[in-house]
Design a protein around this motif. Structure first.
Motif, PDB file in Angstrom:
ATOM      1  N   ALA A 196       0.843  -1.204   0.000  1.00  0.00           N
ATOM      2  CA  ALA A 196       0.000   0.000   0.000  1.00  0.00           C
ATOM      3  C   ALA A 196       0.875   1.250   0.000  1.00  0.00           C
ATOM      4  N   THR A 197       1.578   1.500   1.113  1.00  0.00           N
ATOM      5  CA  THR A 197       2.450   2.677   1.192  1.00  0.00           C
ATOM      6  C   THR A 197       3.878   2.365   0.757  1.00  0.00           C
ATOM      7  N   GLY A 198       4.286   1.107   0.897  1.00  0.00           N
ATOM      8  CA  GLY A 198       5.629   0.707   0.503  1.00  0.00           C
ATOM      9  C   GLY A 198       6.688   0.888   1.568  1.00  0.00           C
ATOM     10  N   ALA A 199       6.311   1.413   2.729  1.00  0.00           N
ATOM     11  CA  ALA A 199       7.309   1.694   3.768  1.00  0.00           C
ATOM     12  C   ALA A 199       7.992   0.423   4.259  1.00  0.00           C
ATOM     13  N   THR A 200       7.197  -0.602   4.586  1.00  0.00           N
ATOM     14  CA  THR A 200       7.770  -1.843   5.105  1.00  0.00           C
ATOM     15  C   THR A 200       8.572  -2.565   4.031  1.00  0.00           C
ATOM     16  N   ALA A 201       8.025  -2.629   2.824  1.00  0.00           N
ATOM     17  CA  ALA A 201       8.722  -3.310   1.731  1.00  0.00           C
ATOM     18  C   ALA A 201      10.051  -2.636   1.432  1.00  0.00           C
ATOM     19  N   ARG A 202      10.044  -1.311   1.405  1.00  0.00           N
ATOM     20  CA  ARG A 202      11.285  -0.573   1.130  1.00  0.00           C
ATOM     21  C   ARG A 202      12.322  -0.858   2.225  1.00  0.00           C
ATOM     22  N   ALA A 203      11.886  -0.820   3.475  1.00  0.00           N
ATOM     23  CA  ALA A 203      12.810  -1.078   4.580  1.00  0.00           C
ATOM     24  C   ALA A 203      13.372  -2.491   4.489  1.00  0.00           C
ATOM     25  N   ALA A 204      12.506  -3.458   4.175  1.00  0.00           N
ATOM     26  CA  ALA A 204      12.951  -4.846   4.092  1.00  0.00           C
ATOM     27  C   ALA A 204      13.977  -5.031   2.990  1.00  0.00           C
ATOM     28  N   CYS A 205      13.737  -4.448   1.834  1.00  0.00           N
ATOM     29  CA  CYS A 205      14.659  -4.599   0.707  1.00  0.00           C
ATOM     30  C   CYS A 205      16.006  -3.936   0.990  1.00  0.00           C
ATOM     31  N   ARG A 206      15.961  -2.795   1.649  1.00  0.00           N
ATOM     32  CA  ARG A 206      17.216  -2.121   1.992  1.00  0.00           C
ATOM     33  C   ARG A 206      18.004  -2.917   3.018  1.00  0.00           C
ATOM     34  N   VAL A 207      17.312  -3.504   3.979  1.00  0.00           N
ATOM     35  CA  VAL A 207      17.979  -4.313   4.996  1.00  0.00           C
ATOM     36  C   VAL A 207      18.572  -5.567   4.363  1.00  0.00           C
ATOM     37  N   VAL A 208      17.835  -6.197   3.458  1.00  0.00           N
ATOM     38  CA  VAL A 208      18.329  -7.390   2.767  1.00  0.00           C
ATOM     39  C   VAL A 208      19.604  -7.061   1.985  1.00  0.00           C
ATOM     40  N   ARG A 209      19.613  -5.912   1.347  1.00  0.00           N
ATOM     41  CA  ARG A 209      20.815  -5.479   0.627  1.00  0.00           C
ATOM     42  C   ARG A 209      21.971  -5.281   1.618  1.00  0.00           C
ATOM     43  N   GLU A 210      21.665  -4.701   2.760  1.00  0.00           N
ATOM     44  CA  GLU A 210      22.685  -4.473   3.779  1.00  0.00           C
ATOM     45  C   GLU A 210      23.238  -5.795   4.299  1.00  0.00           C
ATOM     46  N   GLN A 211      22.425  -6.852   4.255  1.00  0.00           N
ATOM     47  CA  GLN A 211      22.846  -8.172   4.727  1.00  0.00           C
ATOM     48  C   GLN A 211      23.642  -8.933   3.681  1.00  0.00           C
ATOM     49  N   GLY A 212      23.905  -8.315   2.526  1.00  0.00           N
ATOM     50  CA  GLY A 212      24.817  -8.909   1.560  1.00  0.00           C
ATOM     51  C   GLY A 212      24.203  -9.475   0.304  1.00  0.00           C
ATOM     52  N   ALA A 213      22.878  -9.358   0.128  1.00  0.00           N
ATOM     53  CA  ALA A 213      22.256  -9.870  -1.093  1.00  0.00           C
ATOM     54  C   ALA A 213      22.779  -9.097  -2.301  1.00  0.00           C
ATOM     55  N   THR A 214      23.064  -9.814  -3.385  1.00  0.00           N
ATOM     56  CA  THR A 214      23.609  -9.160  -4.580  1.00  0.00           C
ATOM     57  C   THR A 214      22.522  -8.817  -5.601  1.00  0.00           C
ATOM     58  N   HIS A 215      21.389  -9.514  -5.536  1.00  0.00           N
ATOM     59  CA  HIS A 215      20.280  -9.248  -6.464  1.00  0.00           C
ATOM     60  C   HIS A 215      18.988  -9.330  -5.651  1.00  0.00           C
ATOM     61  N   VAL A 216      18.309  -8.205  -5.512  1.00  0.00           N
ATOM     62  CA  VAL A 216      17.108  -8.130  -4.666  1.00  0.00           C
ATOM     63  C   VAL A 216      15.872  -7.948  -5.539  1.00  0.00           C
ATOM     64  N   VAL A 217      14.908  -8.842  -5.345  1.00  0.00           N
ATOM     65  CA  VAL A 217      13.654  -8.804  -6.091  1.00  0.00           C
ATOM     66  C   VAL A 217      12.513  -8.613  -5.108  1.00  0.00           C
ATOM     67  N   LEU A 218      11.656  -7.648  -5.367  1.00  0.00           N
ATOM     68  CA  LEU A 218      10.441  -7.484  -4.579  1.00  0.00           C
ATOM     69  C   LEU A 218       9.297  -8.097  -5.366  1.00  0.00           C
ATOM     70  N   ALA A 219       8.593  -9.054  -4.779  1.00  0.00           N
ATOM     71  CA  ALA A 219       7.505  -9.749  -5.471  1.00  0.00           C
ATOM     72  C   ALA A 219       6.226  -9.661  -4.646  1.00  0.00           C
ATOM     73  N   VAL A 220       5.177  -9.117  -5.241  1.00  0.00           N
ATOM     74  CA  VAL A 220       3.891  -8.969  -4.564  1.00  0.00           C
ATOM     75  C   VAL A 220       2.764  -9.235  -5.561  1.00  0.00           C
ATOM     76  N   PRO A 221       1.636  -9.738  -5.075  1.00  0.00           N
ATOM     77  CA  PRO A 221       0.502  -9.964  -5.975  1.00  0.00           C
ATOM     78  C   PRO A 221      -0.150  -8.670  -6.451  1.00  0.00           C
ATOM     79  N   VAL A 222      -0.264  -7.679  -5.572  1.00  0.00           N
ATOM     80  CA  VAL A 222      -0.986  -6.451  -5.910  1.00  0.00           C
ATOM     81  C   VAL A 222      -0.360  -5.269  -5.185  1.00  0.00           C
ATOM     82  N   ALA A 223      -0.400  -4.105  -5.833  1.00  0.00           N
ATOM     83  CA  ALA A 223       0.190  -2.916  -5.223  1.00  0.00           C
ATOM     84  C   ALA A 223      -0.336  -1.672  -5.920  1.00  0.00           C
ATOM     85  N   SER A 224      -0.180  -0.562  -5.221  1.00  0.00           N
ATOM     86  CA  SER A 224      -0.498   0.732  -5.810  1.00  0.00           C
ATOM     87  C   SER A 224       0.492   1.019  -6.930  1.00  0.00           C
ATOM     88  N   PRO A 225       0.024   1.445  -8.097  1.00  0.00           N
ATOM     89  CA  PRO A 225       0.951   1.698  -9.219  1.00  0.00           C
ATOM     90  C   PRO A 225       1.987   2.770  -8.905  1.00  0.00           C
TER      91      PRO A 225
END
Length: 331
Positions: free
Chosen positions: A133-162
């Protein structure tokens, strides 16, 4: 696009993520609603499943405004610009961070029940939620995952605000979203069943996924109104799944079938062992040799499986099961 529930959404989302299977990804679900969706994605890709527990760092006098996030393993993302603009002191930053880290550790321990979190360094990571909906949690999660060393980060969701999807593309390498309706007000409106996911459900799904990414579960296959019990095993990185058609006088519990399945699982192949006949049907010996009936049920099981996994499906048959497998394959 309307989803029946999170399981349905996860299966459909998995179909759009098949191209990532060769990367041997790690799938992370956002607790709590994202985990049932992530479970189906992990199962289809034969990938290990874990949760990514993140906590937003909120401005003390305006908690809904986040100035950063913390994740497991000491991962920390802070916006210095927001800290300066909001006039947050260093002491306040540390106090908020300590409180949120304590809650993060409590939740992570509860979800994993003592298991270690999966290492992400050098990996392709798919972060899954039930919607954005707002993207706040998803954005935080993806940034944290990158900080944990992931080299390729994909966000996958069924539905979202365009609008939110467009903004999130700056935070990840890839966004996979099945539906971005223009008239979007909440995630729940795009689900027939959007009932709350409990902590117990999260724990159960993680346990079913197993360590190392192998999914092993009891399933039911429906064929012509008859429900047939089966055992499905999907090792991490599954490249194909073999459906077993046992012979006369045998069943999915056959030591021989299970020994063969174990060898295939060790080689990275998934297996589905299921009973072609119900206990009541087995009492009539005519059913045991009804190749047409057995082949029809094997074909139905293959179709059922193809709706759950995005890899090739083959058949293995013994005795009368071999005849059923040949006939079903030809069909």
């Amino acid at each position: 696009m309307l989803f029946m529930d999170r399981t349905d959404a996860g299966r459909r989302l998995a179909g759009a993520l098949g191209h990532l299977g060769r990367r041997e990804p790690v799938v992370l679900g956002l607790p709590r609603g994202g985990v049932p969706v992530a479970f189906e994605v992990a199962r289809a890709l034969g990938a290990p499943l874990d949760v990514t527990v993140v906590r937003k760092l909120g401005v003390p006098y305006q908690p809904e405004l986040g100035f950063g996030a913390v994740g497991e393993g000491g991962a920390r993302v802070v916006s210095d610009a927001i800290v300066r603009h909001a006039g947050i002191s260093e002491a306040d930053v540390l106090a908020v961070e300590r409180a949120e880290t304590a809650e993060l550790e409590r939740r992570a321990h509860a979800y994993r029940t003592g298991r270690e979190r999966l290492p992400l360094r050098g990996r392709t990571v798919i972060v899954v939620d039930d919607g954005v909906a707002t993207g706040a949690t998803a954005r935080a999660a993806c940034r944290v995952v990158r900080e944990q060393g992931a080299t390729h980060v994909v966000l996958a969701v069924p539905v979202a605000s365009p609008d939110v999807v467009a903004r999130l593309r700056d935070d990840v390498d890839e966004v996979v979203c099945l539906s971005t309706p223009a008239l979007f007000s909440s995630v729940g409106e795009w689900y027939q069943d959007f009932s709350q996911t409990s902590d117990d459900e999260v724990v159960a799904l993680l346990a079913r996924a197993g360590r190392g990414g192998t999914v092993s579960e009891e399933v039911e296959v429906e064929s012509g109104g008859t429900r047939l019990a089966g055992d499905l095993v999907l090792p991490r990185g599954t490249g194909a799944v073999v459906v077993f058609a046992h012979g006369s006088g045998s069943s999915r519990h056959s030591p021989r079938n299970r020994a063969v399945a174990s060898v295939l699982n060790s080689a990275g192949l998934g297996t589905l062992l299921f009973d072609l006949l119900t206990p009541a049907e087995e009492t009539d010996r005519a059913n045991v040799f009804d190749i047409g009936l057995l082949a029809g049920r094997l074909a139905d099981a293959t179709g059922w499986l193809r709706n759950r996994v995005s890899v090739p499906v083959g058949s293995f048959g013994a005795s009368t099961g071999a005849a059923a497998a040949l006939r079903a394959a030809a069909a």
